[in-house]
Design an enzyme around this catalytic site. Structure first.
Site, mmCIF file in Angstrom:
data_model
loop_
_atom_site.group_PDB
_atom_site.id
_atom_site.type_symbol
_atom_site.label_atom_id
_atom_site.label_comp_id
_atom_site.label_asym_id
_atom_site.label_seq_id
_atom_site.Cartn_x
_atom_site.Cartn_y
_atom_site.Cartn_z
ATOM 1 N N THR A 154 0.873 -1.182 0.000
ATOM 2 C CA THR A 154 0.000 0.000 0.000
ATOM 3 C C THR A 154 0.902 1.221 0.000
ATOM 4 O OG1 THR A 154 -1.945 -0.938 1.035
ATOM 5 C CG2 THR A 154 -1.505 1.356 1.541
ATOM 6 N N ARG A 182 -15.576 -5.115 0.383
ATOM 7 C CA ARG A 182 -14.820 -4.661 1.563
ATOM 8 C C ARG A 182 -13.968 -3.412 1.247
ATOM 9 N NH1 ARG A 182 -9.225 -3.665 2.858
ATOM 10 N NH2 ARG A 182 -8.919 -4.050 5.060
ATOM 11 N N THR A 205 -0.527 2.293 6.645
ATOM 12 C CA THR A 205 -0.682 1.009 5.956
ATOM 13 C C THR A 205 -0.794 -0.102 6.996
ATOM 14 O OG1 THR A 205 0.263 -0.570 4.387
ATOM 15 C CG2 THR A 205 1.832 0.627 5.760
ATOM 16 N N GLY A 208 -6.545 -2.844 7.718
ATOM 17 C CA GLY A 208 -7.456 -1.721 7.659
ATOM 18 C C GLY A 208 -8.580 -1.730 8.680
HETATM 19 N N1 ASP Z 1 -4.643 -0.673 4.768
HETATM 20 C C1 ASP Z 1 -5.005 -1.323 3.546
HETATM 21 C C2 ASP Z 1 -6.375 -1.925 3.677
HETATM 22 O O1 ASP Z 1 -6.720 -2.415 4.734
HETATM 23 C C3 ASP Z 1 -4.107 -2.412 3.157
HETATM 24 C C4 ASP Z 1 -2.708 -2.252 3.537
HETATM 25 O O2 ASP Z 1 -2.242 -1.197 3.907
HETATM 26 O O3 ASP Z 1 -2.038 -3.275 3.441
HETATM 27 O O4 ASP Z 1 -7.073 -1.944 2.694
#
Ligand code: ASP
Length: 291
Positions: A154, A182, A205, A208
């Protein structure tokens, strides 16, 4: 990770940093700087955003992004878009050219069309590496976590410009194997992204669901603004205490109004790069700096 792959990631981080820094170096805005840096990362197939985003369980790419202007507290976000090459640019257009903050799915794409955005086919986002990761998840292969795959990638940027304006931007394909529409924290203002010139700018990141529940980005800004914390203490408290209590794996990059930078994570590693005016870039992946 192989040495060769690590070199590629470092090169991608360095290019994105240079794109953002070029804007700041010529007196541009932090908003433009974070936009350029995130576009560079969205275009790079190594990262989980834009080209190279992770796949949903049914093999599609649904992209989320958000951006915030710390000077005005204006913000823009999109989620679940499937045909926009650079979702961060659409999030910015929502902020600057709509009456809204947050648009989803086909509505966001209708807005994109009205703003003259170019649409790409779903194959644009596809990479063989991400597809293999999806197959491993579908096969229930042990030791492969959708989270670990996803948040190695991310992307986000935070910046402070010469006029003291802060900005933050974040973009993602979300979590590998996600379903039911989602949406994670990335496009949620206050969770994955927040910027306020009175405190700091944050891009997150990680897992989530927990980052939404902990309102991570806003919590860090609030601790700085109201709680008298330094940026690094606020970041530490939220990433190492609040998130850990919830079992939320991941980290943040942040910068405050004085240009102090904090990048902390409770996971094994987090790709990160930073540069202060008059200094060289710093790039790291793991906890300890490696040459
Ligand atoms: N935070 C992002 C999500 O949950 C994914 C990530 O950062 O890996 O969609």
């Amino acid at each position: 990770m192989s040495a060769e792959r690590e070199t590629d990631y470092r090169a991608g981080l360095s290019a994105a940093l240079a794109a953002g820094f070029a804007v700041l170096g010529s007196g541009g805005s932090s908003l433009d700087a974070v936009t350029r840096a995130v576009v560079a990362l969205e275009d790079n197939p190594l990262f989980n955003a834009g080209h190279g985003a992770v796949f949903t369980l049914d093999g599609r790419n649904e992209l989320d992004a958000s951006i915030m202007n710390g000077a005005t507290l204006e913000a823009g976000a999109v989620c679940g878009v499937t045909r926009i090459r650079n979702p961060i640019e659409l999030a910015r257009a929502v902020m600057e050219h709509s009456d809204y903050v947050f648009l989803s799915g086909s509505g966001a794409e209708d807005f994109a069309a009205s703003r003259g955005f170019e649409f790409v086919g779903s194959d644009y986002f596809h990479t063989a590496a991400r597809w293999r990761q999806l197959e491993r998840i579908r096969d229930g292969e042990g030791g492969v976590s959708p989270l670990t795959i996803s948040h190695v990638g991310t992307v986000g940027a935070v910046a402070l410009d010469s006029q003291g304006r802060l900005a933050a931007a974040t973009s993602t394909g979300g979590m590998t194997g996600k379903r039911f529409g989602r949406i994670g924290d990335t496009p949620v203002i206050g969770a994955g992204t927040y910027a306020d010139d009175r405190s700091c700018a944050v891009s997150a990141t990680g897992h989530g669901e927990m980052f939404i529940r902990a309102a991570v980005a806003h919590d860090i800004c609030a601790r700085v603004r109201f709680g008298g914390r330094t940026l690094s203490r606020a970041v530490h408290e939220v990433v190492m205490e609040e998130l850990r209590t919830l079992g939320g794996e991941g980290g943040v990059i942040a910068i405050d109004r004085e240009g102090r930078i904090a990048m902390e994570f409770n996971s094994e590693g987090m790709f990160r790069a930073s540069r202060l005016s008059g200094e060289h870039e710093k790039i790291d992946i793991y906890r300890e700096s490696r040459p």
